[in-house]
Design a protein around this motif. Sequence first.
Motif, PDB file in Angstrom:
ATOM      1  N   PRO A 234      15.541  45.222   6.177  1.00 14.85           N
ATOM      2  CA  PRO A 234      16.067  43.980   6.355  1.00 14.85           C
ATOM      3  C   PRO A 234      16.091  42.656   7.190  1.00 14.85           C
ATOM      4  O   PRO A 234      16.175  42.521   7.587  1.00 14.85           O
ATOM      5  CB  PRO A 234      17.951  44.062   5.029  1.00 14.85           C
ATOM      6  CG  PRO A 234      18.319  45.186   6.420  1.00 14.85           C
ATOM      7  CD  PRO A 234      16.809  46.254   6.758  1.00 14.85           C
ATOM      8  N   PRO A 241      12.160  39.978   1.769  1.00 14.74           N
ATOM      9  CA  PRO A 241      12.965  40.753   1.268  1.00 14.74           C
ATOM     10  C   PRO A 241      12.872  41.841   1.665  1.00 14.74           C
ATOM     11  O   PRO A 241      12.010  42.573   2.621  1.00 14.74           O
ATOM     12  CB  PRO A 241      12.377  41.915  -0.383  1.00 14.74           C
ATOM     13  CG  PRO A 241      11.680  40.297  -0.807  1.00 14.74           C
ATOM     14  CD  PRO A 241      11.079  40.153   0.722  1.00 14.74           C
ATOM     15  N   THR A 243      15.323  46.854   2.969  1.00 11.16           N
ATOM     16  CA  THR A 243      15.993  47.714   2.418  1.00 11.16           C
ATOM     17  C   THR A 243      17.311  47.966   3.024  1.00 11.16           C
ATOM     18  O   THR A 243      16.555  48.509   4.296  1.00 11.16           O
ATOM     19  CB  THR A 243      15.869  48.609   1.564  1.00 11.16           C
ATOM     20  OG1 THR A 243      14.271  49.078   2.010  1.00 11.16           O
ATOM     21  CG2 THR A 243      14.803  47.921   0.478  1.00 11.16           C
ATOM     22  N   SER A 244      18.346  47.917   3.217  1.00 10.14           N
ATOM     23  CA  SER A 244      19.575  47.847   4.277  1.00 10.14           C
ATOM     24  C   SER A 244      19.016  49.801   4.670  1.00 10.14           C
ATOM     25  O   SER A 244      19.705  50.330   5.401  1.00 10.14           O
ATOM     26  CB  SER A 244      20.302  47.783   3.942  1.00 10.14           C
ATOM     27  OG  SER A 244      20.879  47.888   2.929  1.00 10.14           O
TER      28      SER A 244
END
Length: 333
Positions: A234, A241, A243-244
């Motif tokens: 992220p 964009p 993703t954590s």
Amino acid sequence: MAWMRRVFFACGIAAAAALPAAAQQSAAAEPSPALSLIFENDVFFNEDRDYTNGIELTYTTRPSQNVDAMVSLARALPLFADHGLVRTSYSLGQSIFTPKHTELAVPLPTERPYAGYLYATLGLIEANPDRLDQLSVQIGVVGPMALAKESQDWVHSIIDDTKPKGWHYQLHNEPAFNVTYDRSMKLIPPQSLLGLVLDVEPHFGGAVGTVYDYANAGAMVRLGFNLPDDFGPPRIEPNLPGTSYFEPNGGFSLYAFAGVDGRAVARNIFLDGNTWRDSPSVDKYWAVGDLTLGAAMTLSGVRVAFTHVFRTREYKTQDKSSQFGAVNVSFRL
């Protein structure tokens, strides 16, 4: 290349600190929750100007931890699929912006205004094998209440650096609200290439609110081995964009990535100035682009990533494009 040395140096330090926690991770049948920390700063490239610092802490739930209403909302939203794993994320963050000549007590009117932004974010994430939808609602405050001056002065005192002198002219206090949506897709899903694994992930989205109004689109390419099940690390919006959370495919993973993101910007409060009060401002460009290069590695329950972001000029009197580095460390809990 110098940027690659910084990539692996930053990743190595963060990984060494995270290994004790990684050793305690155990596999679970259900996807794990995750805790993610992002630190962005231009100090990686000996600069202190424009977007100069950002920090964000995010907790992302496992699918079974969602409030029922969040799952129902994901199924009802037209931009989301009617199936997939739903997660909820909770974030706290702060961003700091300064002009180039921070040694001046009265900032030059041709340079970006001083500004700080303190915020909390509620995010809704739905993941499918070939698609990721992310919707976030952010509330916060711009101005002295964001504590940007205090944060920057504290850091500069620790590193024995000169404190910026023009914070008296920062943007005024103003409540902030923004909604952001991003969709990422696996145009080319992970597949073998010369003994490695490659995937290609285009994306599009936009934001609307009192902080940013923009539409964006771009893509990212990843190349490495044993790629984790995610859409890349992220970054703090506006940016590519990611993703954590992440799901390892077993053992050690290492990959390099490169991406681009283009934005058509109708509003940027940090350039346009306060919404309801007169404040410092500059004439912005409506088109802004980012080029990102970086690397990420995972080991058991830890992912460490470094990103080098090159950003085109954002306002007409900006003398050159900007750059900053981003370090992300994510833990599966």
